[in-house]
Structure formats: C-alpha cells, structure tokens
Design a protein around this motif. Structure first.
Motif, PDB file in Angstrom:
ATOM      1  N   ALA A  67       0.831   4.631  -8.330  1.00  0.00           N
ATOM      2  CA  ALA A  67       0.468   3.644  -7.526  1.00  0.00           C
ATOM      3  C   ALA A  67       1.455   2.359  -8.002  1.00  0.00           C
ATOM      4  O   ALA A  67       1.639   1.482  -7.251  1.00  0.00           O
ATOM      5  CB  ALA A  67      -0.677   3.109  -6.922  1.00  0.00           C
ATOM      6  N   THR A  68       1.618   2.219  -9.335  1.00  0.00           N
ATOM      7  CA  THR A  68       1.829   1.067 -10.113  1.00  0.00           C
ATOM      8  C   THR A  68       3.458   0.930 -10.188  1.00  0.00           C
ATOM      9  O   THR A  68       3.965   2.079 -10.895  1.00  0.00           O
ATOM     10  CB  THR A  68       1.059   0.806 -11.239  1.00  0.00           C
ATOM     11  N   MET A  70       0.734  -1.184  -0.228  1.00  0.00           N
ATOM     12  CA  MET A  70       0.012  -0.131  -0.038  1.00  0.00           C
ATOM     13  C   MET A  70       0.914   1.347  -0.038  1.00  0.00           C
ATOM     14  O   MET A  70       1.831   1.378   0.842  1.00  0.00           O
ATOM     15  CB  MET A  70      -0.795   0.149   1.314  1.00  0.00           C
ATOM     16  N   LYS A  71       0.457   2.283  -1.096  1.00  0.00           N
ATOM     17  CA  LYS A  71       1.301   3.389  -0.792  1.00  0.00           C
ATOM     18  C   LYS A  71       0.593   4.680  -0.312  1.00  0.00           C
ATOM     19  O   LYS A  71      -0.418   4.445  -0.551  1.00  0.00           O
ATOM     20  CB  LYS A  71       1.837   3.777  -2.452  1.00  0.00           C
ATOM     21  N   THR A  72       1.264   5.365   0.009  1.00  0.00           N
ATOM     22  CA  THR A  72       0.562   6.654   0.840  1.00  0.00           C
ATOM     23  C   THR A  72       0.870   7.623  -0.531  1.00  0.00           C
ATOM     24  O   THR A  72       2.124   8.156  -0.752  1.00  0.00           O
ATOM     25  CB  THR A  72       1.231   7.148   1.945  1.00  0.00           C
ATOM     26  N   HIS A  99      -7.961   0.770  -5.236  1.00  0.00           N
ATOM     27  CA  HIS A  99      -6.945  -0.227  -5.528  1.00  0.00           C
ATOM     28  C   HIS A  99      -6.185  -0.282  -4.353  1.00  0.00           C
ATOM     29  O   HIS A  99      -4.955  -0.877  -4.309  1.00  0.00           O
ATOM     30  CB  HIS A  99      -6.363   0.476  -6.496  1.00  0.00           C
ATOM     31  N   GLY A 100      -6.734  -0.038  -2.916  1.00  0.00           N
ATOM     32  CA  GLY A 100      -5.926  -0.274  -1.944  1.00  0.00           C
ATOM     33  C   GLY A 100      -4.808   0.428  -1.411  1.00  0.00           C
ATOM     34  O   GLY A 100      -4.190   0.045  -0.441  1.00  0.00           O
ATOM     35  N   HIS A 101      -4.763   1.539  -1.874  1.00  0.00           N
ATOM     36  CA  HIS A 101      -3.803   2.503  -1.595  1.00  0.00           C
ATOM     37  C   HIS A 101      -4.295   3.695  -0.675  1.00  0.00           C
ATOM     38  O   HIS A 101      -5.684   3.717  -0.505  1.00  0.00           O
ATOM     39  CB  HIS A 101      -3.095   3.300  -2.732  1.00  0.00           C
ATOM     40  N   ARG A 102      -3.561   4.475  -0.019  1.00  0.00           N
ATOM     41  CA  ARG A 102      -3.882   5.095   0.878  1.00  0.00           C
ATOM     42  C   ARG A 102      -3.656   6.801   0.737  1.00  0.00           C
ATOM     43  O   ARG A 102      -2.739   7.560   0.459  1.00  0.00           O
ATOM     44  CB  ARG A 102      -3.074   5.176   2.184  1.00  0.00           C
ATOM     45  N   ALA A 157      -8.143   4.873  -3.578  1.00  0.00           N
ATOM     46  CA  ALA A 157      -8.594   4.165  -2.543  1.00  0.00           C
ATOM     47  C   ALA A 157      -9.192   2.672  -2.849  1.00  0.00           C
ATOM     48  O   ALA A 157      -9.164   1.716  -2.393  1.00  0.00           O
ATOM     49  CB  ALA A 157      -9.862   4.789  -1.900  1.00  0.00           C
TER      50      ALA A 157
END
Length: 295
Positions: free
Chosen positions: A182-183, A1-3, A24-27, A22
C-alpha cells in the motif's frame, strides 16, 4: 486508498494482512474458495470468491485491483496456482505484487517447497509486474504444531539439535506485506529476507515455554526416524514428512541462524521476539484444567 486483493486470506499470513490493510485505510479484498470461511475470518470485508485452478475466476477477482498479495498452500499445484495468479494480474494491469516466499528459496534446494517458491519468483520476474518476494525464515507459528506434545506430555520435540534459528513472527511478515502493498514508493529490492530479532535454539525455546506454561517443558531432540514415525501416526502424508525433515536438516547446518534487519527497515520498529509470540498463544500450551483455573 488502494484496492488490494489478498489471496489465501484465511491462511497463517493472509489472515493478518487483511486487517493490517484495513487499519491503514485501504480496501482489502479477501480471496478464497469458501465464502463462509472468508466471512467468518474477515467480517465486514468484501470477499472475492474464486479458485486458483480457475483462470476465469482469477481474472474476475482482479477487477479494479491495484496490488496483490500472493500466497498459496504448499501443495504439488503451488507453482501452477501462483503462476496463474501472476498471469491474471499481469493481464489485468495490476501495479504490484508482494509474494510470500520462503527463506532458502532456490531451484537447487533439497527442500521441494523452497524449489517451488524459486520457480514462482522466476515467473514473477518474467511477468514484468513490479514485485517484492518476502522470504520469511522459520515461522514462530510452526511451534503451535507441537502444542499438543507440550500440553499433554511437557515436551517440545523436534530434530533441530542445537541449531540456532532466527524465527519470525507471522504478524510481522503480514505487516511488512501490508506496508509494501500500500505504500509508495515501491521498493527497488526484489527480495527481502525476514527474521525475528534473535536466533534461538529449541532448548532455549523450551525454556521460554517453561515460563509461559508455568511448568517445566523439556526439549526432546528425536531422530529423523522417530519424527517420521510420530508424524505418520498423526496422519501426515509421507511427502510432507520428507519436506519437514529436509527443512530441519537445513536448519541443523545453520542455514537460518543469521538475523536480518528487514522488518525494522520496513516498519520502523523492532521485530517481535519469540517470547512475545509464545505469550500471545499461551493457552495453546496449557492443559485445559490449567487454562480454566487461570481464567
């Protein structure tokens, strides 16, 4: 998980970037000046309140951040504000920046907004932070600026003549941004031009609106003077009017007629067509009585 810090989180693109991250599970962290507006736009998302003109709040907002989505309003302070975000990100060890730029960004452009984007991109290059500048073409969201004319007078006014324009859906721009933020691996391309799947003229746009609004909508190609008078009556500042007219002057040369495959290349699916955007926003183009009867 990236912020991931999302600046202009309540803007046309930022409001879509936050939920995309959000999902895709990131913060995502929603950055802006107004905590109430941030909370209303993004319930349940942590806000980091600050000001583009306050370097201390920018540095505080970067704490623990992996990536930054960089966007700000087209104001005379835009270059100063976005460069301050870049400097804060570099000082705090942010690993990547995705900047919202504009198709046509060039320091010699006759459009001041596009000059500003080019200057910010140059600063970003010098910062040493890995980045991608997204250069979306004419946004489908701009059509909403004519919604009152469509709704009240059954016309779509714009000084575009017969120019084809490869308009892009704002949600596609946001999803590309979220993916890049994020990727891994981060792409080596520094600039991506984003368009919709096909170019349309404003005459074709009026035909699509006719279907969406369920009544005839006509395209009205006014002169620059007529457009200036109309925008002045609506309280649009003269400088902004000048830039809008400069953009349409570029569109009339065919500057944004060509499509690109960048949305599909990044997301693995076709870009959304303008008809989809109009259908999603159909209520904006219908008189109140028509909207009530449809519901």
């Amino acid at each position: 998980m990236k912020t991931i810090l999302v600046t202009s989180a309540t803007g046309t693109i930022g409001r879509h970037v936050v939920p995309a991250l959000a999902r895709h599970g990131h913060r995502p962290l929603a950055f802006g000046r107004d905590p109430q507006r941030l909370a209303a736009t993004h319930p349940g998302i942590q806000a980091r309140v600050g000001d583009f003109g306050d370097p201390e709040t920018l540095r505080a907002a970067m704490a623990g951040v992996d990536s930054v989505f960089l966007a700000s309003p087209n104001t005379p302070d835009q270059v100063q504000h976005e460069c301050a975000v870049i400097d804060a990100a570099a000082a705090c060890g942010v690993r990547r920046i995705v900047k919202l730029s504009a198709r046509g960004a060039d320091e010699t452009s006759p459009v001041a907004f596009w000059q500003w984007h080019a200057a910010i991109e140059s600063h970003l290059e010098r910062s040493g932070v890995p980045y991608v500048a997204l250069r979306p073409g004419f946004s489908m969201a701009n059509v909403l600026g004519h919604a009152d004319q469509v709704r009240d007078h059954d016309i779509l006014p714009a000084p575009a003549l017969a120019a084809p324009v490869a308009m892009v859906h704002p949600a596609d721009v946001a999803e590309v941004a979220a993916h890049l933020l994020a990727t891994d691996p981060f792409p080596t391309e520094r600039v991506l031009e984003l368009t919709g799947p096909q170019a349309v003229t404003f005459t074709q746009l009026a035909e699509l609106l006719t279907d969406v609004a369920a009544r005839p909508i006509a395209y009205a190609s006014g002169t620059d003077d007529q457009v200036r008078q109309s925008l002045d009556q609506r309280g649009v500042p003269a400088f902004v009017t000048d830039q809008i007219l400069a953009i349409f002057d570029q569109l009339r040369t065919g500057a944004q007629a060509a499509t690109t495959s960048a949305v599909t290349d990044v997301l693995g699916r076709p870009a959304r067509p303008v008809g989809a955007f109009l259908a999603e926003n159909a209520a904006a183009f219908k008189p109140a009585r028509q909207t009530r009867s449809a519901s």
